[in-house]
Design an enzyme around this catalytic site. Structure first.
Site: not given
Length: 160
Positions: A65-66
């Site tokens: 996740p980013h």
């Protein structure tokens, strides 16, 4: 900026216990907020918005996740190893137990892509995820990742 410049044992969470993706994102947002002084809700909202575009699961039990945030001045990468794998809407349908969170200043998009590529390339070595799953300490996990990053130089295209 290479992740070796800012990733340390303080950025590792071993044996986290969230039971689902939503709880995991909340945990990561809380941990990130404690480290960079941002609002947990702002981070969580940005992560949720990114996941709405499509799952950040890479496959083979790994997720990345980013997001980019306007108010963030310095990059942050966290690594969480989960006690039990959770569904992360991965294309290979494998549950996720290794999670890397990347939060980046919106002003440095190229840096985010570079860091994500570094992590992805390192995890292409099938031994790296296996070793991360067996790491006894946060320091061990950092060394495993940094050694894998140092040994990989090719591009990261597609799932693991």
């Amino acid at each position: 900026m290479a992740i070796s410049e800012f990733f340390s044992a303080a950025d590792v969470i071993l044996d986290a216990g969230p039971g689902n993706k939503a709880t995991l994102l909340d945990l990561l947002a809380s941990e990130a907020a404690a480290r960079n002084g941002q609002s947990r809700q702002e981070i969580l909202d940005a992560l949720r918005a990114r996941e709405q575009i499509g799952s950040t699961a890479l496959g083979k039990g790994v997720a990345l996740p980013h997001t980019e945030l306007q108010a963030v001045n310095t990059p942050l990468v966290l690594f969480a190893r989960l006690q039990r794998p959770i569904d992360f809407d991965a294309r290979d349908d494998e549950p996720v137990d290794l999670v890397f969170l990347a939060l980046w200043p919106a002003s440095n998009r190229k840096g985010l892509l570079s860091a994500m590529s570094e992590i992805c390339r390192a995890l292409r070595d099938p031994q790296a995820p296996r070793k991360l799953r067996a790491a006894k300490t946060a320091e061990d996990a950092v060394q495993i990742l940094l050694q894998a990053v140092a040994s990989e130089t090719g591009p990261c295209d597609g799932p693991l």
